[in-house]
Write a protein that holds these residues in place. Structure first.
Motif, PDB file in Angstrom:
ATOM      1  N   PRO A  26       0.824  -1.209   0.000  1.00 15.76           N
ATOM      2  CA  PRO A  26       0.000   0.000   0.000  1.00 15.76           C
ATOM      3  C   PRO A  26       0.858   1.260   0.000  1.00 15.76           C
ATOM      4  N   HIS A  27       0.219   2.377  -0.245  1.00 12.27           N
ATOM      5  CA  HIS A  27       0.897   3.665  -0.142  1.00 12.27           C
ATOM      6  C   HIS A  27       0.847   4.082   1.328  1.00 12.27           C
ATOM      7  N   ASP A  28       1.998   4.065   1.984  1.00 14.00           N
ATOM      8  CA  ASP A  28       2.079   4.399   3.403  1.00 14.00           C
ATOM      9  C   ASP A  28       3.460   4.992   3.663  1.00 14.00           C
ATOM     10  N   THR A  29       3.511   6.290   3.800  1.00 16.97           N
ATOM     11  CA  THR A  29       4.793   6.971   3.938  1.00 16.97           C
ATOM     12  C   THR A  29       5.514   6.557   5.214  1.00 16.97           C
ATOM     13  N   PHE A  30       4.814   6.552   6.334  1.00 16.39           N
ATOM     14  CA  PHE A  30       5.465   6.216   7.593  1.00 16.39           C
ATOM     15  C   PHE A  30       5.827   4.738   7.672  1.00 16.39           C
ATOM     16  N   GLY A  31       4.977   3.880   7.133  1.00 14.78           N
ATOM     17  CA  GLY A  31       5.318   2.466   7.059  1.00 14.78           C
ATOM     18  C   GLY A  31       6.533   2.229   6.176  1.00 14.78           C
ATOM     19  N   GLY A  32       6.631   2.994   5.091  1.00 12.87           N
ATOM     20  CA  GLY A  32       7.792   2.896   4.218  1.00 12.87           C
ATOM     21  C   GLY A  32       9.063   3.359   4.903  1.00 12.87           C
ATOM     22  N   LEU A  33       8.960   4.417   5.704  1.00  9.60           N
ATOM     23  CA  LEU A  33      10.129   4.877   6.452  1.00  9.60           C
ATOM     24  C   LEU A  33      10.583   3.844   7.474  1.00  9.60           C
ATOM     25  N   VAL A  34       9.621   3.178   8.102  1.00  5.99           N
ATOM     26  CA  VAL A  34       9.960   2.104   9.043  1.00  5.99           C
ATOM     27  C   VAL A  34      10.688   0.980   8.316  1.00  5.99           C
ATOM     28  N   MET A  35      10.194   0.621   7.136  1.00 11.55           N
ATOM     29  CA  MET A  35      10.831  -0.440   6.365  1.00 11.55           C
ATOM     30  C   MET A  35      12.249  -0.029   5.946  1.00 11.55           C
ATOM     31  N   LEU A  36      12.440   1.239   5.616  1.00 13.60           N
ATOM     32  CA  LEU A  36      13.782   1.724   5.271  1.00 13.60           C
ATOM     33  C   LEU A  36      14.730   1.620   6.466  1.00 13.60           C
ATOM     34  N   VAL A  37      14.236   1.937   7.653  1.00 16.76           N
ATOM     35  CA  VAL A  37      15.076   1.845   8.852  1.00 16.76           C
ATOM     36  C   VAL A  37      15.457   0.397   9.121  1.00 16.76           C
ATOM     37  N   VAL A  38      14.489  -0.511   9.049  1.00 17.96           N
ATOM     38  CA  VAL A  38      14.779  -1.926   9.289  1.00 17.96           C
ATOM     39  C   VAL A  38      15.769  -2.448   8.248  1.00 17.96           C
ATOM     40  N   GLY A  39      15.559  -2.098   6.997  1.00 13.60           N
ATOM     41  CA  GLY A  39      16.472  -2.527   5.940  1.00 13.60           C
ATOM     42  C   GLY A  39      17.868  -1.976   6.118  1.00 13.60           C
ATOM     43  N   SER A  40      17.969  -0.726   6.550  1.00 13.56           N
ATOM     44  CA  SER A  40      19.298  -0.143   6.745  1.00 13.56           C
ATOM     45  C   SER A  40      20.017  -0.769   7.937  1.00 13.56           C
ATOM     46  N   VAL A  41      19.278  -1.217   8.941  1.00 12.42           N
ATOM     47  CA  VAL A  41      19.909  -1.921  10.069  1.00 12.42           C
ATOM     48  C   VAL A  41      20.533  -3.223   9.578  1.00 12.42           C
ATOM     49  N   TYR A  42      19.798  -3.962   8.760  1.00  9.83           N
ATOM     50  CA  TYR A  42      20.369  -5.193   8.195  1.00  9.83           C
ATOM     51  C   TYR A  42      21.606  -4.887   7.353  1.00  9.83           C
ATOM     52  N   LEU A  43      21.519  -3.859   6.529  1.00  8.98           N
ATOM     53  CA  LEU A  43      22.622  -3.543   5.624  1.00  8.98           C
ATOM     54  C   LEU A  43      23.863  -3.028   6.356  1.00  8.98           C
ATOM     55  N   CYS A  44      23.682  -2.425   7.520  1.00  6.38           N
ATOM     56  CA  CYS A  44      24.833  -1.928   8.283  1.00  6.38           C
ATOM     57  C   CYS A  44      25.725  -3.063   8.776  1.00  6.38           C
ATOM     58  N   GLY A  45      25.172  -4.232   9.001  1.00  6.22           N
ATOM     59  CA  GLY A  45      25.971  -5.337   9.499  1.00  6.22           C
ATOM     60  C   GLY A  45      26.639  -6.178   8.438  1.00  6.22           C
ATOM     61  N   VAL A  46      26.361  -5.923   7.180  1.00  8.42           N
ATOM     62  CA  VAL A  46      26.878  -6.772   6.106  1.00  8.42           C
ATOM     63  C   VAL A  46      28.400  -6.728   6.030  1.00  8.42           C
ATOM     64  N   ARG A  47      28.987  -5.563   6.137  1.00  9.72           N
ATOM     65  CA  ARG A  47      30.443  -5.436   6.001  1.00  9.72           C
ATOM     66  C   ARG A  47      31.170  -6.188   7.116  1.00  9.72           C
ATOM     67  N   GLU A  48      30.710  -6.002   8.354  1.00  9.17           N
ATOM     68  CA  GLU A  48      31.353  -6.679   9.471  1.00  9.17           C
ATOM     69  C   GLU A  48      31.214  -8.188   9.367  1.00  9.17           C
ATOM     70  N   LEU A  49      30.042  -8.639   8.961  1.00 10.89           N
ATOM     71  CA  LEU A  49      29.827 -10.081   8.812  1.00 10.89           C
ATOM     72  C   LEU A  49      30.693 -10.655   7.703  1.00 10.89           C
ATOM     73  N   ALA A  50      30.834  -9.924   6.612  1.00 17.35           N
ATOM     74  CA  ALA A  50      31.646 -10.413   5.501  1.00 17.35           C
ATOM     75  C   ALA A  50      33.123 -10.496   5.889  1.00 17.35           C
ATOM     76  N   LEU A  51      33.544  -9.615   6.795  1.00 21.30           N
ATOM     77  CA  LEU A  51      34.928  -9.636   7.263  1.00 21.30           C
ATOM     78  C   LEU A  51      35.142 -10.632   8.405  1.00 21.30           C
ATOM     79  N   GLY A  52      34.067 -11.278   8.836  1.00 23.40           N
ATOM     80  CA  GLY A  52      34.173 -12.274   9.893  1.00 23.40           C
ATOM     81  C   GLY A  52      34.154 -11.702  11.299  1.00 23.40           C
ATOM     82  N   LYS A  53      33.774 -10.451  11.456  1.00 21.71           N
ATOM     83  CA  LYS A  53      33.711  -9.834  12.781  1.00 21.71           C
ATOM     84  C   LYS A  53      32.398 -10.194  13.459  1.00 21.71           C
TER      85      LYS A  53
END
Length: 134
Positions: free
Chosen positions: A35-62
């Motif tokens: 659906p069109h939901d600006t605040f729900g979309g912002l929440v999804m962006l925050v959750v997605g960015s949290v996952y993406l922040c850990g990718v580099r450390e995980l790839a380096l084995g930290k």
């Protein structure tokens, strides 16, 4: 699941959450389940960015990268349950008032199910940390 595999998995989850968040902000899809939901979309962006922040450390084995996955999983489920509660409130309101219930299944309810393999892996890590001697 090794560090690189968990990095790939967290990256995939992050990209899915960011893509759905952008689609919710832009206006949703004609398919009807985004659906069109600006605040729900912002929440999804925050959750997605949290996952993406850990990718580099995980790839380096930290080990620090796993905390981002843990927080992302928790956020996914908190917002998924929140939207389930909103659906339940809509159903209860419809029953009391006598109107038709709005039971639209949103992506925030479906996407936390994709985190189940990560939860399984995190439980295994937790058990490993419990058995370590100080």
């Amino acid at each position: 699941m090794g560090g690189r595999m968990m990095a790939l998995y967290a990256g995939l989850l992050g990209l899915i959450y960011v893509a759905v968040g952008v689609l919710e902000i832009v206006g949703g899809l004609a398919v009807g389940w985004i659906p069109h939901d600006t605040f729900g979309g912002l929440v999804m962006l925050v959750v997605g960015s949290v996952y993406l922040c850990g990718v580099r450390e995980l790839a380096l084995g930290k080990e620090e990268g796993i905390s981002f996955v843990l927080v992302g999983v928790m956020l996914s489920w908190v917002f998924g349950v929140l939207y389930l509660l909103m659906m339940g409130a809509s159903l209860l309101d419809a029953l009391v008032v006598g109107e038709r219930a709005l039971l639209d299944v949103r992506p925030e309810v479906i996407l936390p199910l994709l985190t189940l393999p990560a939860i399984h892996h995190l439980r295994g890590l937790w058990r490993g940390w419990e058995t370590r001697s100080p």
